[in-house]
Write a protein that holds these residues in place. Structure first.
Motif, PDB file in Angstrom:
ATOM      1  N   UNK A 184     -95.964  31.634  63.012  1.00 45.09           N
ATOM      2  CA  UNK A 184     -96.808  30.410  62.991  1.00 45.09           C
ATOM      3  C   UNK A 184     -98.287  30.978  62.480  1.00 45.09           C
ATOM      4  N   UNK A 185     -98.622  32.059  62.437  1.00 43.66           N
ATOM      5  CA  UNK A 185     -99.951  32.627  61.967  1.00 43.66           C
ATOM      6  C   UNK A 185     -99.729  32.316  60.334  1.00 43.66           C
ATOM      7  N   UNK A 186     -98.770  32.885  59.864  1.00 49.65           N
ATOM      8  CA  UNK A 186     -98.571  32.608  58.459  1.00 49.65           C
ATOM      9  C   UNK A 186     -98.491  31.421  57.984  1.00 49.65           C
ATOM     10  N   UNK A 187     -97.761  30.303  58.729  1.00 51.54           N
ATOM     11  CA  UNK A 187     -97.680  28.994  58.460  1.00 51.54           C
ATOM     12  C   UNK A 187     -98.996  28.320  58.309  1.00 51.54           C
ATOM     13  N   UNK A 188     -99.613  28.633  59.403  1.00 49.85           N
ATOM     14  CA  UNK A 188    -101.092  27.826  59.428  1.00 49.85           C
ATOM     15  C   UNK A 188    -102.384  28.723  58.855  1.00 49.85           C
ATOM     16  N   UNK A 189    -101.765  29.603  58.175  1.00 51.84           N
ATOM     17  CA  UNK A 189    -102.815  30.547  57.797  1.00 51.84           C
ATOM     18  C   UNK A 189    -103.690  30.249  56.391  1.00 51.84           C
ATOM     19  N   UNK A 190    -104.635  31.031  56.037  1.00 47.78           N
ATOM     20  CA  UNK A 190    -105.668  30.530  54.952  1.00 47.78           C
ATOM     21  C   UNK A 190    -104.868  30.960  53.752  1.00 47.78           C
ATOM     22  N   UNK A 191    -104.033  31.662  53.548  1.00 45.49           N
ATOM     23  CA  UNK A 191    -103.446  32.049  52.221  1.00 45.49           C
ATOM     24  C   UNK A 191    -102.305  30.949  51.605  1.00 45.49           C
ATOM     25  N   UNK A 192    -101.553  30.347  52.664  1.00 42.76           N
ATOM     26  CA  UNK A 192    -100.620  29.506  52.340  1.00 42.76           C
ATOM     27  C   UNK A 192    -101.455  28.020  52.206  1.00 42.76           C
ATOM     28  N   UNK A 193    -102.615  27.928  52.903  1.00 41.70           N
ATOM     29  CA  UNK A 193    -103.360  26.713  52.608  1.00 41.70           C
ATOM     30  C   UNK A 193    -104.215  26.789  51.424  1.00 41.70           C
ATOM     31  N   UNK A 194    -104.534  27.919  51.046  1.00 46.58           N
ATOM     32  CA  UNK A 194    -104.967  27.906  49.640  1.00 46.58           C
ATOM     33  C   UNK A 194    -104.246  27.688  48.549  1.00 46.58           C
ATOM     34  N   UNK A 195    -102.890  27.859  48.768  1.00 47.23           N
ATOM     35  CA  UNK A 195    -101.868  27.662  47.564  1.00 47.23           C
ATOM     36  C   UNK A 195    -101.727  26.161  47.585  1.00 47.23           C
ATOM     37  N   UNK A 196    -101.455  25.664  48.798  1.00 45.86           N
ATOM     38  CA  UNK A 196    -101.561  23.905  48.884  1.00 45.86           C
ATOM     39  C   UNK A 196    -102.557  23.352  48.442  1.00 45.86           C
ATOM     40  N   UNK A 197    -103.678  23.814  48.434  1.00 43.34           N
ATOM     41  CA  UNK A 197    -105.072  23.302  48.184  1.00 43.34           C
ATOM     42  C   UNK A 197    -104.961  23.516  46.354  1.00 43.34           C
ATOM     43  N   UNK A 198    -104.735  24.533  45.958  1.00 40.89           N
ATOM     44  CA  UNK A 198    -104.645  24.749  44.495  1.00 40.89           C
ATOM     45  C   UNK A 198    -103.657  23.751  43.709  1.00 40.89           C
ATOM     46  N   UNK A 199    -102.598  23.330  44.448  1.00 41.72           N
ATOM     47  CA  UNK A 199    -101.480  22.579  43.960  1.00 41.72           C
ATOM     48  C   UNK A 199    -101.934  21.213  43.801  1.00 41.72           C
ATOM     49  N   UNK A 200    -102.675  20.775  44.869  1.00 43.72           N
ATOM     50  CA  UNK A 200    -103.074  19.343  45.210  1.00 43.72           C
ATOM     51  C   UNK A 200    -104.306  19.109  44.172  1.00 43.72           C
ATOM     52  N   UNK A 201    -104.911  20.234  44.007  1.00 41.20           N
ATOM     53  CA  UNK A 201    -106.324  20.046  42.825  1.00 41.20           C
ATOM     54  C   UNK A 201    -105.983  20.292  41.375  1.00 41.20           C
ATOM     55  N   UNK A 202    -104.549  20.182  41.048  1.00 40.08           N
ATOM     56  CA  UNK A 202    -104.158  20.483  39.749  1.00 40.08           C
ATOM     57  C   UNK A 202    -104.739  21.776  39.195  1.00 40.08           C
ATOM     58  N   UNK A 203    -104.705  22.825  40.113  1.00 46.09           N
ATOM     59  CA  UNK A 203    -104.918  24.092  39.670  1.00 46.09           C
ATOM     60  C   UNK A 203    -104.005  25.297  40.019  1.00 46.09           C
ATOM     61  N   UNK A 204    -102.798  24.874  39.972  1.00 45.36           N
ATOM     62  CA  UNK A 204    -101.834  25.880  40.203  1.00 45.36           C
ATOM     63  C   UNK A 204    -101.593  26.936  39.149  1.00 45.36           C
ATOM     64  N   UNK A 205    -102.148  26.673  37.957  1.00 47.31           N
ATOM     65  CA  UNK A 205    -102.410  27.567  36.948  1.00 47.31           C
ATOM     66  C   UNK A 205    -103.085  28.865  37.299  1.00 47.31           C
ATOM     67  N   UNK A 206    -103.722  28.920  38.417  1.00 47.53           N
ATOM     68  CA  UNK A 206    -104.588  30.221  38.692  1.00 47.53           C
ATOM     69  C   UNK A 206    -103.644  30.983  39.635  1.00 47.53           C
ATOM     70  N   UNK A 207    -102.386  30.666  39.904  1.00 43.74           N
ATOM     71  CA  UNK A 207    -101.415  31.163  40.607  1.00 43.74           C
ATOM     72  C   UNK A 207    -100.349  31.928  39.683  1.00 43.74           C
ATOM     73  N   UNK A 208    -100.275  33.096  39.324  1.00 46.82           N
ATOM     74  CA  UNK A 208     -99.248  33.502  38.157  1.00 46.82           C
ATOM     75  C   UNK A 208     -97.903  33.009  38.507  1.00 46.82           C
ATOM     76  N   UNK A 209     -97.300  33.211  39.913  1.00 47.52           N
ATOM     77  CA  UNK A 209     -96.082  32.858  39.792  1.00 47.52           C
ATOM     78  C   UNK A 209     -95.824  31.290  39.866  1.00 47.52           C
ATOM     79  N   UNK A 210     -96.751  30.526  40.206  1.00 45.38           N
ATOM     80  CA  UNK A 210     -96.571  28.921  40.051  1.00 45.38           C
ATOM     81  C   UNK A 210     -96.938  28.532  38.519  1.00 45.38           C
TER      82      UNK A 210
END
Length: 364
Positions: free
Chosen positions: A309-335
């Motif tokens: 639950x801590x990981x699912x609701x955590x800041x790191x996953x939230x940041x990944x979601x945010x970068x995708x929604x803001x068209x910035x997934x290029x900042x994530x090497x794996x994505x």
């Protein structure tokens, strides 16, 4: 209900028959209308789909799979290992703390799960814990001999996805580079199917093959050999994986459809839905946002130190979601150059809901 139906619908439309009737009947039209339904369900109290990689090594060396390339894995620093039964139990117990029930728990990610000697006990433990609606396994079936098949059925396994690599001994040798007993694979699947029916098990058997340049005759042979000993048989598109710049996992085929063999690739897609609906727990306890993180570098946390639950609701996953929604997934090497997300079924498309989701999730 939507999460469950979308999983079932996804399997139905990806059959040989389903491809011909999709959009021609009520179910097909209903599935089309569900496109974007994931956005209305977000945020989820629990992931729809959780993978646990109980073994991240494989006995095959398939030409299209990063797990088979030792030099590539060494270059990205990926370790190999087997998950212990005691640690697995801790993970299942942690998953049980979610308010909502997980739709699918899959005991597979990078490796061949049947290499783990505890696999049947792992299925039984997950079923007893009732952490998910469905417990499934993906396997190459080479180790799926009658004794183990019987144990998996008795453990209550709900679904099994069997990866067929070719339709002949020669084809298997060429694709796996170390295995060629095609007849044994057919026998293993046949026993599982008939034994499950004899026991009146609810086990659903999906048999799939990746189109690595199969001829029409080879595809027909696949359906002939497995159509009668499975609930679903389908041909899938070859996948480019994440970090596609490191290696051409599509073998130069340049596919035009996703893994489901139906959905056209969308090079313009912005948002990958996986971080919004799934977790992938690696053999060492590290947690990835999707099944495609074969490098184990896009880590959200570790089950040795944090709860699910801590990981699912955590800041790191939230940041990944945010970068995708803001068209910035290029900042994530794996994505950045992931080809898998381009072929994700439209049932989970989030591009049209980017602005609304950003506001809903507090990313404005």
């Amino acid at each position: 209900m939507n999460a469950f139906l979308s999983q079932i619908g996804y399997k139905i439309i990806n059959t040989r028959v389903g491809q011909s009737v999709f959009r021609k009947n009520y179910l097909g039209r209903a599935l089309v209308r569900w496109a974007g339904s994931l956005s209305r369900m977000l945020p989820l109290d629990a992931p729809q789909y959780v993978m646990i990689d109980v073994c991240n090594v494989c006995n095959f060396k398939c030409v299209f799979c990063p797990t088979s390339d030792r030099d590539l894995l060494k270059s990205v620093g990926r370790k190999k290992g087997m998950m212990s039964f005691s640690f697995y139990q801790e993970i299942i117990d942690s998953l049980g703390a979610f308010d909502g029930k997980i739709t699918v728990l899959s005991l597979h990610k990078d490796g061949e799960p049947l290499l783990n000697k505890n696999i049947a006990d792992m299925v039984a433990y997950a079923k007893k814990a009732k952490v998910s609606s469905t417990v499934e396994i993906t396997t190459n079936a080479s180790r799926m001999f009658p004794d183990l098949s019987n144990k998996l059925i008795a453990a209550g396994l709900d679904s099994i996805r069997i990866s067929i690599e070719h339709v002949s001994a020669e084809g298997y040798q060429k694709t796996t580079r170390n295995y060629k007993d095609y007849d044994q694979i057919v026998q293993n699947v046949s026993h599982l199917y008939h034994e499950a029916r004899r026991r009146r098990s609810q086990l659903k058997i999906l048999v799939k093959i990746i189109d690595t340049g199969l001829s029409a005759d080879e595809m027909d042979k696949f359906y002939r050999d497995f159509g009668g000993i499975s609930d679903i048989a389908r041909v899938e598109g070859i996948m480019g994986w994440s970090y596609s710049e490191l290696k051409d996992f599509t073998l130069g085929i340049n596919p035009t459809v996703g893994m489901d063999g139906i959905t056209p690739l969308k090079p313009e897609r912005i948002v990958c839905p996986e971080p919004f609906k799934m977790l992938a727990i690696n053999f060492d306890g590290s947690v990835s946002p999707c099944c495609d993180d074969w490098t184990l570098n896009l880590v959200l946390g570790n089950m040795n130190q944090e709860s699910a639950i801590e990981i699912w609701n955590g800041a790191r996953l939230s940041r990944i979601r945010e970068l995708h929604l803001k068209n910035r997934r290029g900042e994530l090497a794996a994505c950045a150059k992931c080809q898998y997300m381009l072929g994700v079924t439209d049932l989970f498309d989030l591009d049209r809901s980017r602005d609304a989701l950003s506001k809903k999730l507090g990313y404005e």
